[in-house]
Scaffold this active site. Structure first.
Site, PDB file in Angstrom:
ATOM      1  N   SER A  68      16.234  31.156  17.861  1.00 39.40           N
ATOM      2  CA  SER A  68      17.336  31.984  17.368  1.00 39.40           C
ATOM      3  C   SER A  68      17.496  31.723  15.886  1.00 39.40           C
ATOM      4  O   SER A  68      17.051  30.674  15.392  1.00 39.40           O
ATOM      5  CB  SER A  68      18.631  31.596  18.094  1.00 39.40           C
ATOM      6  N   TYR A  98      25.299  26.476  21.567  1.00 37.10           N
ATOM      7  CA  TYR A  98      24.127  27.362  21.508  1.00 37.10           C
ATOM      8  C   TYR A  98      23.254  26.973  20.321  1.00 37.10           C
ATOM      9  O   TYR A  98      22.031  26.843  20.453  1.00 37.10           O
ATOM     10  CB  TYR A  98      24.619  28.801  21.385  1.00 37.10           C
TER      11      TYR A  98
HETATM   12  C1  GCO Z   1      26.275  35.134  17.973  1.00 39.68           C
HETATM   13  C2  GCO Z   1      25.060  35.897  18.457  1.00 39.68           C
HETATM   14  C3  GCO Z   1      23.782  35.157  18.067  1.00 39.68           C
HETATM   15  C4  GCO Z   1      22.605  36.044  18.378  1.00 39.68           C
HETATM   16  C5  GCO Z   1      21.267  35.402  18.166  1.00 39.68           C
HETATM   17  C6  GCO Z   1      21.005  35.196  16.724  1.00 39.68           C
HETATM   18  O1  GCO Z   1      27.261  35.045  18.720  1.00 39.68           O
HETATM   19  O2  GCO Z   1      26.201  34.643  16.837  1.00 39.68           O
HETATM   20  O3  GCO Z   1      25.103  36.090  19.859  1.00 39.68           O
HETATM   21  O4  GCO Z   1      23.743  33.941  18.717  1.00 39.68           O
HETATM   22  O5  GCO Z   1      22.642  36.440  19.707  1.00 39.68           O
HETATM   23  O6  GCO Z   1      21.141  34.214  18.882  1.00 39.68           O
HETATM   24  O7  GCO Z   1      19.705  34.685  16.580  1.00 39.68           O
END
Ligand code: GCO
Length: 263
Positions: A146, A159
């Site tokens: 990501s 995340y």
């Molecule tokens: C967020 C998004 C990101 C994208 C992606 C970016 O809430 O910032 O969901 O996480 O989905 O992962 O690369």
């Protein structure tokens, strides 16, 4: 078909391949000739619906319902796939979740769920698929990272920690497995128009305006924008590439951005 990008005769397992970015990448692999095995964890119905979509494009596709975080289920499913479909030549570790919660408000259980799915699940999947690749002396593993592998953002701490770890796990997998002619690389999507981003993409949402301003390409990614990079990293064209993360992000990581009033 250019042999550098030809996946005919290859079996590709895509976790989380029933929708969104996983489906877009899997579609690209299938259109390049791969036989697909589409994993989902929530329902056979979702898998069956996805298989109809792939088959409508003339792609040979199978389904497999299992949770990447459950090692026993992963071991059983990998054995079943390799017995019924064939050796797994290409593994796309795409399955993932996100929880948008400020760190100070996040429970340990919520943190653990994100890390286990987005990072530990990749370790579990790869550990059990790579054994066959090592025996055959060939394989491709593609970890879906990501832009949060590089940058933080409010409310996505777990995340980002998982995806940052996934970038380093990709480098370590490459370090240990390249000698077996197994190429391990990552794809780092920028901001894409999917169900996962739908809540922050509505017209007028401050984040939607921010991303359009912050992305040099001036648009959200279309999942189909990922297909070519997935094919490239699954194909002979990338046989001497290891441990790299290719960012498909419209240029967002290349720039500090520009003032809203600058043309
Ligand atoms: C967020 C998004 C990101 C994208 C992606 C970016 O809430 O910032 O969901 O996480 O989905 O992962 O690369």
């Amino acid at each position: 078909m250019n042999p550098l990008f030809d996946l005919k005769g290859k079996v590709a397992l895509i976790t989380g391949g029933t929708h969104g970015l996983g489906m877009a990448m899997a579609m690209g692999l299938g259109q390049a000739g791969a036989t697909l095995v589409i994993n989902g964890h929530s329902s056979q119905e979702k898998i069956d619906k996805a298989l109809e979509t792939y088959r409508a494009e003339g792609i040979t596709a199978h389904g497999c319902l299992f949770d990447v975080t459950q090692e026993a289920a992963v071991m059983e499913s990998v054995a079943q796939i390799e017995s019924e479909v064939g050796p797994i030549d290409i593994l796309v570790n795409n399955a993932g979740i996100i929880k948008r919660i400020p760190l100070v408000e996040m429970s340990v259980e919520e943190w653990d769920q994100v890390i286990r799915t987005d990072l530990t699940g990749v370790f579990i999947m790869s550990k059990h698929v790579v054994k066959g690749m090592m025996e055959r002396g060939a394989g491709k593993i593609i970890n879906i990272c990501s832009m949060m592998s590089e940058l933080g953002r409010n409310t996505v701490g777990a995340y980002a920690a998982a995806k940052g770890g996934l970038k380093m796990l990709t480098q370590n997998m490459a370090t240990e497995w390249a000698r077996h002619n197994i190429q391990v690389n990552g794809i780092g999507p920028g901001y894409f128009a999917t169900s996962q981003t739908a809540p922050i993409r509505v017209d007028g949402h401050p984040f939607n305006d921010f991303i359009l301003q912050r992305t040099p390409a001036g648009r959200w990614g279309d999942p189909a924008d990922l297909a070519g990079t997935a094919v490239f990293l699954a194909a002979p064209a990338s046989d001497f590439i290891n441990g790299q993360v290719i960012y498909v992000d419209g240029g967002i990581l290349a720039t500090i951005g520009r003032p809203a009033n600058e043309s």
